[in-house]
Design a protein around this motif. Structure first.
Motif, PDB file in Angstrom:
ATOM      1  N   SER A 274       0.833  -1.207   0.000  1.00 32.66           N
ATOM      2  CA  SER A 274       0.000   0.000   0.000  1.00 32.66           C
ATOM      3  C   SER A 274       0.865   1.253   0.000  1.00 32.66           C
ATOM      4  N   GLU A 275       1.933   1.239   0.785  1.00 33.12           N
ATOM      5  CA  GLU A 275       2.848   2.391   0.815  1.00 33.12           C
ATOM      6  C   GLU A 275       3.491   2.611  -0.548  1.00 33.12           C
ATOM      7  N   GLN A 276       3.809   1.530  -1.232  1.00 30.51           N
ATOM      8  CA  GLN A 276       4.398   1.642  -2.564  1.00 30.51           C
ATOM      9  C   GLN A 276       3.414   2.274  -3.539  1.00 30.51           C
ATOM     10  N   LEU A 277       2.153   1.870  -3.475  1.00 30.05           N
ATOM     11  CA  LEU A 277       1.144   2.443  -4.366  1.00 30.05           C
ATOM     12  C   LEU A 277       0.936   3.933  -4.090  1.00 30.05           C
ATOM     13  N   VAL A 278       0.980   4.309  -2.818  1.00 33.42           N
ATOM     14  CA  VAL A 278       0.852   5.730  -2.463  1.00 33.42           C
ATOM     15  C   VAL A 278       2.001   6.527  -3.074  1.00 33.42           C
ATOM     16  N   GLN A 279       3.214   5.989  -2.974  1.00 27.57           N
ATOM     17  CA  GLN A 279       4.375   6.670  -3.542  1.00 27.57           C
ATOM     18  C   GLN A 279       4.239   6.840  -5.045  1.00 27.57           C
ATOM     19  N   GLN A 280       3.600   5.866  -5.693  1.00 23.84           N
ATOM     20  CA  GLN A 280       3.415   5.927  -7.139  1.00 23.84           C
ATOM     21  C   GLN A 280       2.118   6.630  -7.530  1.00 23.84           C
ATOM     22  N   GLN A 281       1.418   7.158  -6.512  1.00 25.54           N
ATOM     23  CA  GLN A 281       0.175   7.903  -6.708  1.00 25.54           C
ATOM     24  C   GLN A 281      -0.856   7.106  -7.508  1.00 25.54           C
ATOM     25  N   THR A 282      -1.004   5.851  -7.102  1.00 26.98           N
ATOM     26  CA  THR A 282      -2.005   4.991  -7.731  1.00 26.98           C
ATOM     27  C   THR A 282      -2.726   4.196  -6.655  1.00 26.98           C
ATOM     28  N   ARG A 283      -3.693   3.368  -7.059  1.00 27.89           N
ATOM     29  CA  ARG A 283      -4.501   2.619  -6.093  1.00 27.89           C
ATOM     30  C   ARG A 283      -4.541   1.144  -6.483  1.00 27.89           C
ATOM     31  N   TRP A 284      -5.090   0.356  -5.571  1.00 25.00           N
ATOM     32  CA  TRP A 284      -5.305  -1.048  -5.881  1.00 25.00           C
ATOM     33  C   TRP A 284      -6.308  -1.151  -7.029  1.00 25.00           C
ATOM     34  N   PRO A 285      -5.971  -1.857  -8.105  1.00 29.88           N
ATOM     35  CA  PRO A 285      -6.880  -1.927  -9.270  1.00 29.88           C
ATOM     36  C   PRO A 285      -8.187  -2.646  -8.932  1.00 29.88           C
ATOM     37  N   GLN A 286      -9.260  -2.179  -9.529  1.00 27.40           N
ATOM     38  CA  GLN A 286     -10.582  -2.709  -9.216  1.00 27.40           C
ATOM     39  C   GLN A 286     -10.888  -4.020  -9.934  1.00 27.40           C
ATOM     40  N   HIS A 287     -10.104  -4.363 -10.946  1.00 30.75           N
ATOM     41  CA  HIS A 287     -10.430  -5.575 -11.714  1.00 30.75           C
ATOM     42  C   HIS A 287     -10.012  -6.856 -10.987  1.00 30.75           C
ATOM     43  N   CYS A 288      -9.196  -6.732  -9.949  1.00 29.66           N
ATOM     44  CA  CYS A 288      -8.678  -7.917  -9.254  1.00 29.66           C
ATOM     45  C   CYS A 288      -9.632  -8.403  -8.157  1.00 29.66           C
ATOM     46  N   ILE A 289      -9.580  -9.702  -7.909  1.00 30.53           N
ATOM     47  CA  ILE A 289     -10.206 -10.296  -6.723  1.00 30.53           C
ATOM     48  C   ILE A 289      -9.129 -10.379  -5.648  1.00 30.53           C
ATOM     49  N   TYR A 290      -9.427  -9.865  -4.456  1.00 30.83           N
ATOM     50  CA  TYR A 290      -8.440  -9.801  -3.387  1.00 30.83           C
ATOM     51  C   TYR A 290      -8.779 -10.802  -2.286  1.00 30.83           C
ATOM     52  N   LEU A 291      -7.780 -11.566  -1.888  1.00 33.50           N
ATOM     53  CA  LEU A 291      -7.960 -12.560  -0.834  1.00 33.50           C
ATOM     54  C   LEU A 291      -6.860 -12.390   0.211  1.00 33.50           C
ATOM     55  N   ALA A 292      -7.227 -12.503   1.479  1.00 35.43           N
ATOM     56  CA  ALA A 292      -6.278 -12.362   2.580  1.00 35.43           C
ATOM     57  C   ALA A 292      -6.287 -13.624   3.423  1.00 35.43           C
ATOM     58  N   VAL A 293      -5.127 -13.970   3.968  1.00 34.06           N
ATOM     59  CA  VAL A 293      -5.014 -15.215   4.714  1.00 34.06           C
ATOM     60  C   VAL A 293      -5.809 -15.198   6.016  1.00 34.06           C
ATOM     61  N   GLY A 294      -6.059 -14.028   6.577  1.00 34.60           N
ATOM     62  CA  GLY A 294      -6.802 -13.951   7.833  1.00 34.60           C
ATOM     63  C   GLY A 294      -7.499 -12.623   8.008  1.00 34.60           C
TER      64      GLY A 294
ATOM     65  N   GLY B  27      -6.918 -22.841   4.668  1.00 35.75           N
ATOM     66  CA  GLY B  27      -8.186 -22.123   4.684  1.00 35.75           C
ATOM     67  C   GLY B  27      -8.435 -21.375   3.385  1.00 35.75           C
ATOM     68  N   LEU B  28      -7.404 -20.733   2.872  1.00 33.73           N
ATOM     69  CA  LEU B  28      -7.522 -20.035   1.595  1.00 33.73           C
ATOM     70  C   LEU B  28      -7.880 -20.996   0.468  1.00 33.73           C
ATOM     71  N   LEU B  29      -7.215 -22.128   0.439  1.00 36.68           N
ATOM     72  CA  LEU B  29      -7.431 -23.080  -0.644  1.00 36.68           C
ATOM     73  C   LEU B  29      -8.834 -23.663  -0.644  1.00 36.68           C
ATOM     74  N   ALA B  30      -9.503 -23.624   0.501  1.00 34.69           N
ATOM     75  CA  ALA B  30     -10.871 -24.143   0.580  1.00 34.69           C
ATOM     76  C   ALA B  30     -11.900 -23.151   0.046  1.00 34.69           C
ATOM     77  N   LEU B  31     -11.505 -21.899  -0.172  1.00 36.52           N
ATOM     78  CA  LEU B  31     -12.448 -20.893  -0.671  1.00 36.52           C
ATOM     79  C   LEU B  31     -12.878 -21.227  -2.104  1.00 36.52           C
ATOM     80  N   PRO B  32     -14.149 -21.037  -2.433  1.00 41.31           N
ATOM     81  CA  PRO B  32     -14.616 -21.356  -3.793  1.00 41.31           C
ATOM     82  C   PRO B  32     -13.900 -20.551  -4.865  1.00 41.31           C
ATOM     83  N   GLU B  33     -13.481 -19.342  -4.539  1.00 40.15           N
ATOM     84  CA  GLU B  33     -12.785 -18.512  -5.528  1.00 40.15           C
ATOM     85  C   GLU B  33     -11.496 -19.173  -5.995  1.00 40.15           C
ATOM     86  N   LEU B  34     -10.790 -19.837  -5.068  1.00 34.81           N
ATOM     87  CA  LEU B  34      -9.547 -20.497  -5.437  1.00 34.81           C
ATOM     88  C   LEU B  34      -9.773 -21.901  -5.969  1.00 34.81           C
ATOM     89  N   GLN B  35     -10.874 -22.514  -5.585  1.00 34.48           N
ATOM     90  CA  GLN B  35     -11.205 -23.813  -6.174  1.00 34.48           C
ATOM     91  C   GLN B  35     -11.489 -23.680  -7.670  1.00 34.48           C
TER      92      GLN B  35
END
Length: 249
Positions: free
Chosen positions: A65-85, A109-117
């Protein structure tokens, strides 16, 4: 209780404050710190090519996130985002990112998610530190996904004479150790002198997973509690429950 907190700052002090509010007397000694990863400069380009982005830790999201701020950009909306916890997900949600996370805060736990299946043919970018488990990438590659890593941060372990630290912890009456990973446990064992064996055996260990608990048992230490995660509230609850059990004995 007088737990030893070894996790990096600022999380160590944040957790210590919460534990003091519960009547504990924590001792803070971070054995680990983080430095920016070597591949952060490629983050924006790699995100543009990704269908899914997986964050392995809070630190991965923070540094990215800090890197994106430095580059004056944001997390792209086309991606699906998954976090381990949940804690890693919350860090992303603060950036306005919609995140999916499992209740089981592990690769399994991540691998059991339907998105990753249903990951066949997907370009998946895993944000992590230097090194780590390969299970997630191995399974996703076997499912037909195209998986790559991006090193967002590097771990720097404390290298010092462990004998004075042991004396300090003994003098403070440390009776328990909060360990957030197997790597941190191994670093602690390497750091301390052989004379620390009895002291280590007397500690109550609080760990985030069965895998870490097994490693501690194999080292000959039997008093282990598996927490529901590494989040601050999970640690506070585990220590509180343990304190109540001791009181009722």
């Amino acid at each position: 209780m007088t737990p030893l907190i070894l996790r990096p700052q600022p999380a160590a002090d944040e957790l210590a404050d919460l534990l003091r509010q519960q009547g504990h007397s924590p001792v803070v000694c971070p054995l680990l710190s983080y430095l920016p990863g070597s591949e952060l400069g490629a983050l924006t380009e790699r995100l543009s090519q990704a269908d899914m982005v997986i964050a392995i830790s809070v630190a991965a999201v923070q540094y990215a996130s800090e890197q994106l701020v430095q580059q004056q950009t944001r997390w792209p909306q086309h991606c699906i985002y998954l976090a381990v916890g949940a804690t890693t997900a919350a860090q992303w949600q603060q950036q306005g990112v919609k995140v999916i996370s499992p209740t089981d805060a592990r690769s399994e736990g991540l691998l059991a998610l339907p998105e990753l299946q249903a990951a066949t043919g997907k370009n998946i970018l895993i944000l992590r530190g230097n090194g780590g488990r390969e299970l997630l990438a191995d399974v996703l590659n076997a499912l037909g996904a195209q998986v790559s890593y991006l090193e967002c941060y590097r771990r720097h372990y404390l290298h010092t004479d462990g004998a004075p630290l042991l004396q300090e912890w003994q003098a403070a009456g440390v009776d328990s150790v909060i360990i957030s990973s197997s790597k941190l446990f191994r670093q602690l064992i390497r750091l301390l002198p052989e004379t620390a064996s009895d002291w280590l055996s007397s500690q109550h260990w609080f760990v985030p997973s069965q895998r870490t608990a097994d490693e501690i048992h194999q080292a000959g230490f039997n008093s282990v509690t598996i927490m529901s995660g590494v989040q601050h509230d999970a640690v506070v609850a585990a220590l509180q429950n343990n304190s109540e059990d001791i009181t009722h004995e």
